[in-house]
Design an enzyme around this catalytic site. Sequence first.
Site, PDB file in Angstrom:
ATOM      1  N   ARG A 143       0.816  -1.158  -0.165  1.00  0.00           N
ATOM      2  CA  ARG A 143       0.068   0.126   0.025  1.00  0.00           C
ATOM      3  C   ARG A 143       0.718   1.150  -0.116  1.00  0.00           C
ATOM      4  O   ARG A 143       1.796   1.597   0.764  1.00  0.00           O
ATOM      5  CB  ARG A 143      -0.984   0.064   1.305  1.00  0.00           C
ATOM      6  CG  ARG A 143      -1.730   1.207   1.278  1.00  0.00           C
ATOM      7  CD  ARG A 143      -2.754   0.985   2.777  1.00  0.00           C
ATOM      8  NE  ARG A 143      -3.601   2.264   2.780  1.00  0.00           N
ATOM      9  CZ  ARG A 143      -3.408   3.224   3.847  1.00  0.00           C
ATOM     10  NH1 ARG A 143      -2.382   3.077   4.740  1.00  0.00           N
ATOM     11  NH2 ARG A 143      -4.083   4.123   3.967  1.00  0.00           N
TER      12      ARG A 143
ATOM     13  N   HIS B  84      -2.706  10.834   0.923  1.00  0.00           N
ATOM     14  CA  HIS B  84      -2.254  10.576   2.288  1.00  0.00           C
ATOM     15  C   HIS B  84      -1.693  12.067   2.867  1.00  0.00           C
ATOM     16  O   HIS B  84      -0.515  12.179   3.125  1.00  0.00           O
ATOM     17  CB  HIS B  84      -1.198   9.559   2.200  1.00  0.00           C
ATOM     18  CG  HIS B  84      -0.959   8.859   3.546  1.00  0.00           C
ATOM     19  ND1 HIS B  84      -1.182   7.545   3.729  1.00  0.00           N
ATOM     20  CD2 HIS B  84      -0.804   9.337   4.741  1.00  0.00           C
ATOM     21  CE1 HIS B  84      -0.969   7.352   5.018  1.00  0.00           C
ATOM     22  NE2 HIS B  84      -0.742   8.323   5.637  1.00  0.00           N
TER      23      HIS B  84
ATOM     24  N   GLU C 187      -7.483   8.364   5.984  1.00  0.00           N
ATOM     25  CA  GLU C 187      -7.628   9.036   7.554  1.00  0.00           C
ATOM     26  C   GLU C 187      -8.137  10.552   7.243  1.00  0.00           C
ATOM     27  O   GLU C 187      -7.570  11.373   7.797  1.00  0.00           O
ATOM     28  CB  GLU C 187      -6.690   8.911   8.385  1.00  0.00           C
ATOM     29  CG  GLU C 187      -6.096   7.652   8.795  1.00  0.00           C
ATOM     30  CD  GLU C 187      -5.195   7.253   9.907  1.00  0.00           C
ATOM     31  OE1 GLU C 187      -4.819   8.524  10.414  1.00  0.00           O
ATOM     32  OE2 GLU C 187      -4.781   6.283  10.172  1.00  0.00           O
TER      33      GLU C 187
ATOM     34  N   ASN D  39      -7.919   1.643   9.696  1.00  0.00           N
ATOM     35  CA  ASN D  39      -6.562   1.700  10.209  1.00  0.00           C
ATOM     36  C   ASN D  39      -6.942   1.455  11.754  1.00  0.00           C
ATOM     37  O   ASN D  39      -7.632   2.168  12.304  1.00  0.00           O
ATOM     38  CB  ASN D  39      -5.991   3.221  10.202  1.00  0.00           C
ATOM     39  CG  ASN D  39      -5.402   3.234   8.606  1.00  0.00           C
ATOM     40  OD1 ASN D  39      -5.482   2.081   7.748  1.00  0.00           O
ATOM     41  ND2 ASN D  39      -4.865   4.351   8.203  1.00  0.00           N
TER      42      ASN D  39
ATOM     43  N   TYR E  98      -4.877   1.457  15.859  1.00  0.00           N
ATOM     44  CA  TYR E  98      -3.421   1.182  16.527  1.00  0.00           C
ATOM     45  C   TYR E  98      -3.937   1.129  17.983  1.00  0.00           C
ATOM     46  O   TYR E  98      -3.340   0.323  18.690  1.00  0.00           O
ATOM     47  CB  TYR E  98      -2.586   2.650  16.353  1.00  0.00           C
ATOM     48  CG  TYR E  98      -2.295   2.632  15.082  1.00  0.00           C
ATOM     49  CD1 TYR E  98      -0.661   2.258  14.569  1.00  0.00           C
ATOM     50  CD2 TYR E  98      -2.850   3.311  14.112  1.00  0.00           C
ATOM     51  CE1 TYR E  98      -0.159   2.050  13.471  1.00  0.00           C
ATOM     52  CE2 TYR E  98      -2.342   3.218  12.602  1.00  0.00           C
ATOM     53  CZ  TYR E  98      -0.996   2.785  12.527  1.00  0.00           C
ATOM     54  OH  TYR E  98      -0.461   2.875  11.304  1.00  0.00           O
TER      55      TYR E  98
ATOM     56  N   GLU F 138      -3.675  -0.550   8.078  1.00  0.00           N
ATOM     57  CA  GLU F 138      -2.603   0.093   8.897  1.00  0.00           C
ATOM     58  C   GLU F 138      -2.728  -0.631  10.126  1.00  0.00           C
ATOM     59  O   GLU F 138      -3.911  -0.519  10.952  1.00  0.00           O
ATOM     60  CB  GLU F 138      -2.558   1.540   9.261  1.00  0.00           C
ATOM     61  CG  GLU F 138      -1.866   2.412   7.756  1.00  0.00           C
ATOM     62  CD  GLU F 138      -1.831   3.841   8.143  1.00  0.00           C
ATOM     63  OE1 GLU F 138      -1.560   4.190   9.178  1.00  0.00           O
ATOM     64  OE2 GLU F 138      -1.681   4.639   7.060  1.00  0.00           O
TER      65      GLU F 138
HETATM   66  C1  FCB Z   1      -1.721   6.912  10.911  1.00  0.00           C
HETATM   67  C2  FCB Z   1      -1.154   7.431   9.517  1.00  0.00           C
HETATM   68  C3  FCB Z   1       0.306   7.118   8.989  1.00  0.00           C
HETATM   69  C4  FCB Z   1       1.113   6.743  10.201  1.00  0.00           C
HETATM   70  C5  FCB Z   1       0.598   5.924  11.280  1.00  0.00           C
HETATM   71  C6  FCB Z   1       1.549   5.941  12.529  1.00  0.00           C
HETATM   72  O1  FCB Z   1      -2.366   7.746  11.370  1.00  0.00           O
HETATM   73  O2  FCB Z   1      -2.031   7.186   8.346  1.00  0.00           O
HETATM   74  O3  FCB Z   1       0.747   7.593   8.077  1.00  0.00           O
HETATM   75  O4  FCB Z   1       1.638   8.247  10.654  1.00  0.00           O
HETATM   76  O5  FCB Z   1      -0.465   6.694  11.951  1.00  0.00           O
END
Ligand code: FCB
Length: 488
Positions: free
Chosen positions: A92, A136, A181, A311, A313, A388
Amino acid sequence: MTDPQPVPNPRTPETEQPPRTFDGFTFGSATAAYQIEGGAAEGGRTPSIWDTYSHTPGVTEFGDTGDVADDHYHRWPEDVGHIARLGLDAYRLSISWSRVQPGGSGPLNPEGVQFYVDLLDALSAAGVEPVVTLYHWDLPQELEDAGGWPARETAVAFARYARLMAGALGTRVHTWTTLNEPWCSAYLGYASGVHAPGRTEPAAALAAVHHLNLAHGLAVAEIRDVLGADARVSVTLNFHVVRPQDPASQADRDAVGQIEALANGAFTGPMLEGAYPERLLTDTAAVSNFSFVRDGDLALIHQPLTVLGVNYYSTTMVRHSPAGDATSDNSGHRESAHTPWVGADRVAFVREPGPYTAMGWNIAPDALTGLLLDLSRRYPDLPTMVTENGAAFEDTVSPDGRVRDVRRVGYLHDHVAAVAAAREAGADVRGYFAWSLLDNFEWAWGYERRFGIIRVDYDTLERTWKDSARWYQRLLARRELPAVDDVD
Ligand code: FCB
């Protein structure tokens, strides 16, 4: 690519869960143009808002910029070699808009387009499917000067750019992604100001939300107009998994609803359901009357998608704040005196329990399972793809040259297992992309936060596989989750 040979796994303890297999599943890794390319002034590229912003004194850690970044602009053949050796099914990447269309308007720049044509052809020759994001975060500076995302014309410019790129790259692209995002583009860029262009205007942030949505819808239609109804088109959203500090408190649960509407519903509403959530409009009524939404816009935004990019985290915890004293936003990005949470001044953000990554983000793989199941229940006809997921940790290079990033391996292991659990429970998840292939320019944190499975030495630009890359390679070869210590 040749068939990978299974690697024996003598270390997996007998007590480990039954192997989770991933036949037919897409494993990849992700990057973004401004974070890796460098070559900022080469080949006709003009500045984006991130060039301008990162060159503004005091806004990024140590004044870091993406001028050189990983020098992927020159080293891409080597990087494609790493991708091939890892055995990735897909890669990607994002396109730098101002590289292919300097200034964000007018004809394409052949030299800029050729860079991506060569890259995509090399990926294809290596048997790797390119997933290409059109935006992006690197808006051409001229478009910001003309108003940026709060201005409707920016959405129209994006649609033109999408059409041109669909024509120029065509079937070289396996899956198109309109935006990455848009939450960050709108709220961090125009409300808290910790991302480019660094504006702190809450009403403008809401207008940016709408024009990003509109840009998405218009671009989907343009891509399909050029490439046909079968073109694979997606968007990537950073879903916030929001939890109440006190689940028994109605006020805390209400705070969750407010943040979910701002963070998720502001995008999934118009893109996937054809309407803004009612409570988004009422919660932000003191800031904006949404008069930027014109008749017909919602139908334009609500386009069929092939797959939804997710995405993920970490999670977010909130409580009701009766005094309106909530200044900390805990959004996981750099501190700002201005909140990204427009109209939510009675919501306080609570630090989640650990463990944490070097970003201070809490590690909660179970929430990824829950998110994927929730999305599949809400949108049963729309498959998802984790576009992500990954972690920054302070890596050290051992005297033998190895980077034993055991915590990153653990993070990836637990999140891939979380995806498998969601699939086993019925969620239609088609892929997983590790963020990131390479250490890179982590926005306002500059080069101080390393997410790569491959280390980049910023003095020499040399690439070195971390143990996480070795582990990921093994996962890809076997299509079964290796143990965390299975990296030799
Ligand atoms: C996301 C972004 C990516 C990177 C990660 C850690 O929010 O899409 O570019 O910075 O976080």
